[in-house]
Design an enzyme around this catalytic site. Sequence first.
Site, short mmCIF file in Angstrom:
data_model
loop_
_atom_site.label_atom_id
_atom_site.label_comp_id
_atom_site.label_asym_id
_atom_site.label_seq_id
_atom_site.Cartn_x
_atom_site.Cartn_y
_atom_site.Cartn_z
N ASP A 1 18.16 7.20 5.15
CA ASP A 1 17.07 6.83 6.13
C ASP A 1 17.50 5.81 6.99
O ASP A 1 18.28 4.89 6.97
CB ASP A 1 15.92 5.89 5.09
CG ASP A 1 14.73 5.94 5.99
OD1 ASP A 1 14.18 6.98 6.45
OD2 ASP A 1 14.38 4.96 6.28
N GLU B 1 34.72 9.30 -5.50
CA GLU B 1 35.20 9.01 -6.79
C GLU B 1 34.62 9.99 -7.78
O GLU B 1 34.85 9.87 -9.05
CB GLU B 1 34.65 7.52 -7.35
CG GLU B 1 35.59 6.51 -6.36
CD GLU B 1 34.80 5.06 -6.84
OE1 GLU B 1 34.06 5.07 -7.74
OE2 GLU B 1 35.13 4.13 -5.97
C1 NOJ Z 1 12.35 7.66 8.59
C2 NOJ Z 1 11.45 8.30 7.41
O1 NOJ Z 1 11.71 9.41 7.75
C3 NOJ Z 1 10.04 7.65 7.82
O2 NOJ Z 1 9.09 8.42 7.01
C4 NOJ Z 1 9.83 6.31 7.57
O3 NOJ Z 1 8.48 5.81 7.65
C5 NOJ Z 1 10.93 5.40 8.31
N1 NOJ Z 1 12.09 6.16 8.49
C6 NOJ Z 1 11.16 4.00 8.05
O4 NOJ Z 1 11.79 4.02 6.60
#
Ligand code: NOJ
Length: 597
Positions: free
Chosen positions: A234, A300
């Site tokens: 993310d 790994e």
């Molecule tokens: C991207 C994620 O896909 C989204 O749903 C989220 O709100 C933001 N990152 C923050 O983590």
Amino acid sequence: MTEATTRTAPALTIHAAAPEGGSQWWREAVIYQVYPRSFADSDGDGMGDLAGITARLDHLAALGVDALWLSPFYRSPQADGGYDVADYRAVDPRFGTLGDADALLARARELGLRVIVDLVPNHTSDQHAWFAAALAAGTGSAERSRYIFREGRGAGGEEPPNNWESVFGGPAWTRVRDRADAPGSAWADDGQWYLHLFDSTQPDLDWDNPEVRAEFEDVLRFWLDRGVDGFRVDVAHGLVKAPGLPDWSGHVSMVEGVEDPTSGGPGAPPRPAAEPVRAPMFDQDGVHEIYRSWHRVLAEYPGDRVLVAEAWVEPVERLARYVRPDEMHQAFNFPFLVSQWRAPDLRAVIASSYRANDLVGAPTTWVLSNHDVVRHASRLGLARTGKGPNGIGAADPQPDAALGLRRARAASLLMLGLPGSAYVYQGEELGLPEHTTLPDDARQDPTFFRTHGAEKGRDGCRVPLPWEAAAPAFGFSPTGASWLPQPAEWAQLAVDRQAGRAGSTLELYRTALRLRRELGLGTGSVAWLPGFEDSATVLALAVGAGGPGDVLVLTNLGAAEVALPQGWRVVLASGAVRVANDGGVLVPGDTTVWATR
Ligand code: NOJ
């Protein structure tokens, strides 16, 4: 993102194949995104869960995907749908137990499906033990140094440390003493501020702190030991911030990224010369060392594990840096997702995607929908295509549903015909539209609240799936409970209504995925079909396992019918084609066909 205006077909290169002897399943994989809250609910509380997913994995096997990616199911207060993690090694009780996660992994393995989980390293939840400790320990403590706490500016530090805005709207800083839980607490008078690029419940970690780095390597190992095949990372471009956290008044929106790096956003005044051009909170060079270290951790482990970058980075050459041979394996292709539904725009994005990824030897990926954007069956039915708004409400202009579905089917068949790896978001195989009339009191996305309703937010693409038309909550949950209301019209889109019905969107996806495998479309080469390289309305690609040319993938984005070139025989079409008097095949507008010779 800038719109492509080129009218000359950029040359396509040969798509990078796996090095000699490497299996590297992910290079051509079709990966299905499961949003756990909305896939299937086994215990009837109206919230999807891991046991529900396990029970429905047969659907994914029958669909013909190679892998699934699970959005976060970790312990979380769900302030941002689980992207606010309170414990990276625990399953949230709403979703089940670690035992349920193990059972899901085991069942997926039996079905030949790989499993990628989500990793959220940019920020934790404010309910994470580290953040509670940081608040309690106070200014200058080791506990605070895991996050980005700073003194404010101005007299008494009343102003935030810099001018950054949260991606979700409003300021990116919250003062400790202004937190709702401050009164009566030990930190009630604390004047420090903490950074949160997203919601105030999602404090950003400080990746300069070695303890943060060590913790996440350990989290990777925790899940690798349990058998996951990889991680979707993310906000992969956000972990490292520019030294000194300089002011920057540009505007960033989710998925699309920095809207205009030279002016600071549409309508915004020119940025002061002192501010850096590159957003100081995104795409800093220092992130790459983190991914090199993670690459080594994955190496790994046996069995080809992968890292997938969620990074809103432009241009594609910058994005390709995340998938250099010793870093991540894939990055989401958001320029493809946000492209206008116009042949020159799509042609430019397809060509630049191959070119940039070929340079680093990585596979190109393709994606049309996810849990952050208006579903493409609705987005493509809006007067203006492209990324579209952040959510649609009842009072907003409504998409043309029939046009949207027609284009969505054509776009999906184009995507699945392109060599590389493709991501399918749950429900798109049913042609599900966005829920565009959700009542405001049902909304949960923090972007709705932080923009005071100016943005409706992402709930409309997160509505629980319809499985059986006649069952309570269309089979999503045994009690009929559903954390977001499902539109009544979804009955006809339920899996049981579409399975086995010729021409249904579900059968289109099933056939496409079978043919994609049989024809070897996921790997191999691609070239523009001569005669259409500059077409304003038609995209025509010759794709082939052995070299370009075995299969024609043709999308007509125009209004008029287009004759399929001589010698090609249609094997799959997203809409009805017509046979002309001379025996030739005519492809109508907003339609994709796959043809062989
Ligand atoms: C991207 C994620 O896909 C989204 O749903 C989220 O709100 C933001 N990152 C923050 O983590």
